[in-house]
Design an enzyme around this catalytic site. Structure first.
Site, mmCIF file in Angstrom:
data_model
loop_
_atom_site.group_PDB
_atom_site.id
_atom_site.type_symbol
_atom_site.label_atom_id
_atom_site.label_comp_id
_atom_site.label_asym_id
_atom_site.label_seq_id
_atom_site.Cartn_x
_atom_site.Cartn_y
_atom_site.Cartn_z
ATOM 1 N N GLY A 85 7.234 -2.283 -2.809
ATOM 2 C CA GLY A 85 6.799 -0.893 -2.812
ATOM 3 C C GLY A 85 7.486 -0.062 -3.865
ATOM 4 O O GLY A 85 7.035 0.035 -5.006
ATOM 5 N N ARG A 86 8.618 0.527 -3.521
ATOM 6 C CA ARG A 86 9.292 1.443 -4.451
ATOM 7 C C ARG A 86 9.658 0.762 -5.763
ATOM 8 O O ARG A 86 9.590 1.378 -6.825
ATOM 9 C CB ARG A 86 10.551 2.012 -3.792
ATOM 10 C CG ARG A 86 10.251 2.848 -2.577
ATOM 11 C CD ARG A 86 11.502 3.331 -1.889
ATOM 12 N NE ARG A 86 11.189 3.749 -0.536
ATOM 13 C CZ ARG A 86 12.056 4.333 0.290
ATOM 14 N NH1 ARG A 86 13.289 4.552 -0.117
ATOM 15 N NH2 ARG A 86 11.704 4.685 1.511
ATOM 16 N N TYR A 126 0.042 6.260 12.612
ATOM 17 C CA TYR A 126 -1.344 6.683 12.462
ATOM 18 C C TYR A 126 -2.171 6.262 13.688
ATOM 19 O O TYR A 126 -1.620 5.724 14.656
ATOM 20 C CB TYR A 126 -1.892 6.191 11.130
ATOM 21 C CG TYR A 126 -1.104 6.754 9.968
ATOM 22 C CD1 TYR A 126 -0.925 8.135 9.837
ATOM 23 C CD2 TYR A 126 -0.478 5.924 9.046
ATOM 24 C CE1 TYR A 126 -0.161 8.672 8.802
ATOM 25 C CE2 TYR A 126 0.288 6.446 8.004
ATOM 26 C CZ TYR A 126 0.445 7.834 7.888
ATOM 27 O OH TYR A 126 1.202 8.364 6.889
ATOM 28 N N CYS A 133 0.528 5.585 -0.680
ATOM 29 C CA CYS A 133 -0.367 6.713 -0.930
ATOM 30 C C CYS A 133 -0.023 7.400 -2.249
ATOM 31 O O CYS A 133 1.151 7.639 -2.558
ATOM 32 C CB CYS A 133 -0.286 7.711 0.208
ATOM 33 S SG CYS A 133 -1.065 7.133 1.725
ATOM 34 N N ARG A 183 -1.627 -4.288 9.458
ATOM 35 C CA ARG A 183 -0.268 -3.752 9.332
ATOM 36 C C ARG A 183 0.153 -3.186 10.683
ATOM 37 O O ARG A 183 -0.557 -2.371 11.281
ATOM 38 C CB ARG A 183 -0.182 -2.675 8.251
ATOM 39 C CG ARG A 183 1.197 -2.018 8.189
ATOM 40 C CD ARG A 183 1.454 -1.233 6.924
ATOM 41 N NE ARG A 183 2.120 -2.079 5.918
ATOM 42 C CZ ARG A 183 2.787 -1.591 4.876
ATOM 43 N NH1 ARG A 183 2.880 -0.293 4.685
ATOM 44 N NH2 ARG A 183 3.358 -2.402 4.010
ATOM 45 N N ALA A 206 -3.538 3.797 1.848
ATOM 46 C CA ALA A 206 -4.282 4.036 3.084
ATOM 47 C C ALA A 206 -5.568 4.786 2.741
ATOM 48 O O ALA A 206 -5.527 5.896 2.217
ATOM 49 C CB ALA A 206 -3.441 4.838 4.062
ATOM 50 N N LEU A 255 12.573 -2.130 1.087
ATOM 51 C CA LEU A 255 13.727 -2.269 0.189
ATOM 52 C C LEU A 255 13.956 -3.713 -0.217
ATOM 53 O O LEU A 255 15.079 -4.216 -0.202
ATOM 54 C CB LEU A 255 14.974 -1.658 0.826
ATOM 55 C CG LEU A 255 14.912 -0.144 1.110
ATOM 56 C CD1 LEU A 255 16.249 0.364 1.607
ATOM 57 C CD2 LEU A 255 14.462 0.644 -0.117
ATOM 58 N N PRO A 290 0.840 -1.209 0.000
ATOM 59 C CA PRO A 290 0.000 0.000 0.000
ATOM 60 C C PRO A 290 0.868 1.249 0.000
ATOM 61 O O PRO A 290 1.766 1.391 0.837
ATOM 62 C CB PRO A 290 -0.808 -0.123 1.302
ATOM 63 C CG PRO A 290 -0.010 -1.054 2.169
ATOM 64 C CD PRO A 290 0.743 -1.963 1.259
ATOM 65 N N GLN A 343 -6.607 -1.040 2.288
ATOM 66 C CA GLN A 343 -6.053 -0.708 3.590
ATOM 67 C C GLN A 343 -6.934 0.358 4.237
ATOM 68 O O GLN A 343 -7.059 1.475 3.737
ATOM 69 C CB GLN A 343 -4.613 -0.197 3.458
ATOM 70 C CG GLN A 343 -3.926 -0.014 4.798
ATOM 71 C CD GLN A 343 -2.542 0.580 4.668
ATOM 72 O OE1 GLN A 343 -2.389 1.719 4.221
ATOM 73 N NE2 GLN A 343 -1.522 -0.166 5.082
#
Length: 363
Positions: free
Chosen positions: A321-322, A181, A25, A229, A57, A299, A23, A99
């Protein structure tokens, strides 16, 4: 056969492989409504072979958004907007999860690429924030301490969002209790200074996330999984450590959580030494202590690296992710690298993994 590209089953849901889109944003919605950007972004990763595509999210209430540009699922229009995306992802042969989130004291902030940083003033489209205590995240506006009634409403907000998510056709929901959060704020002694039944001890601080996961589990079909999560450490003295969080995860398992998506940090600024797979040891520890399946993130970029994480038993799935931002077809590249094929799961549309990309696999 590579473990990365083998199916995994949680409850009655079979995911075609263990390479999942993390996930992330996009800060590109208007009034919480997902749009063509989200359709193309998530749809491309489904076509690229990710077994589970996770949304960003997604706020359960308007004031729970991280930024004014975050997605939401608190009304019918948003539910319909998500359904269009869910249907497209399913037609690509992938599964999709949402999410569910509330940003608490980290809400109402400028998106990362805005010239301004910090909290968005009410006059500029922001809103007053809330948290477990009137204690701000450094550089952000001071939140109002939530009343007992406001705290009691949180589980139902998440449950109502879960019911809407099922109306939209999502295959799984993830309760976001990480990255500083709202639910993480209640868990961490660095943000939760309450002296009531939600903050006077480690058990009290975990009460809200436990009630929230229980409410979501009750609102979600028994045959489909609920993910959570968690940040496994705050990376700060006096904050949460991995065994604290692993114990919480174990209790969430008894309440019906099926997998823990293990990340770290976010409740306050911290110096973190990052490197390839730097969060994987935390995922392994949560898996060992809680007895629950886990996903690892952070990573993870190379197919051989991801395969080794699974083979050594550090995780049951990996969140990309990235690297998925750079390469929406990362699982197809993994199939080529590992000389394997991405499996398929039959879907109503009868399409399965995209034939247009079949030649990208190992042959």
């Amino acid at each position: 056969m590579s473990l990365l590209l083998e199916p995994i089953t949680l409850r009655d849901l079979t995911l075609p492989n263990r390479a999942w889109l993390a996930p992330m944003c996009g800060y590109s919605a208007d009034d919480g409504l997902p749009n063509d950007w989200h359709l193309v972004h998530l749809g491309a990763r489904a076509a690229g072979g990710f077994g589970l595509v996770m949304t960003e999210a997604t706020a359960v209430v308007p004031e729970g958004r991280i930024s004014p540009q975050d997605t939401g699922i608190w009304n019918d229009e948003q539910t319909a907007g998500w359904k269009r995306i869910v249907d497209f992802v399913h037609a690509r042969g992938a599964r999709i999860g949402i999410q569910l989130a509330h940003a608490g004291r980290k809400a109402s902030t400028f998106r990362p690429w805005a010239p301004e940083q910090g909290s968005v003033p009410v006059a500029d489209g922001g809103w007053p924030t809330v948290g477990p205590s009137a204690h701000p995240y450094p550089g952000f506006a001071t939140p109002a301490e939530m009343t007992a009634e406001q705290v009691a409403d949180v589980p139902e907000h998440f449950a109502a969002a879960a019911r809407r998510a099922r109306e939209a056709g999502f295959d799984t929901v993830e309760v976001h209790a990480a990255h500083g959060y709202l639910l993480h704020q209640f868990l961490s002694p660095l943000a939760n200074l309450r002296a009531d039944g939600y903050g006077e001890s480690a058990e009290a601080r975990s009460r809200l996330v436990e009630e929230t996961v229980g409410a979501v589990r009750s609102a979600w079909p028994d045959e489909l999984p609920v993910l959570v999560r968690l940040s496994a450490t705050d990376w700060l003295d006096g904050g949460l450590e991995v065994d604290d969080v692993a114990s919480v995860a174990g209790r969430l398992g008894t309440l019906g959580a099926d997998l823990v998506d293990v990340s770290t940090g976010g409740v306050a600024p911290a110096h973190i030494t990052v490197g390839p797979g730097y969060q994987v040891p935390h995922a392994r520890r949560v898996r060992e202590v809680s007895g629950l399946p886990v996903s690892a993130v952070g990573l993870i970029s190379e197919p051989v690296q991801a395969e080794q994480i699974l083979v050594e038993g550090s995780a049951d799935a990996v969140m990309i992710g990235r690297e998925a931002l750079r390469d929406p077809h990362w699982p197809l590249r993994a199939a080529h690298t590992l000389r394997d094929k991405i499996g398929t799961v039959p879907v109503d549309a009868g399409v399965g993994v995209q034939p247009q990309y079949s030649r990208a696999q190992w042959r």
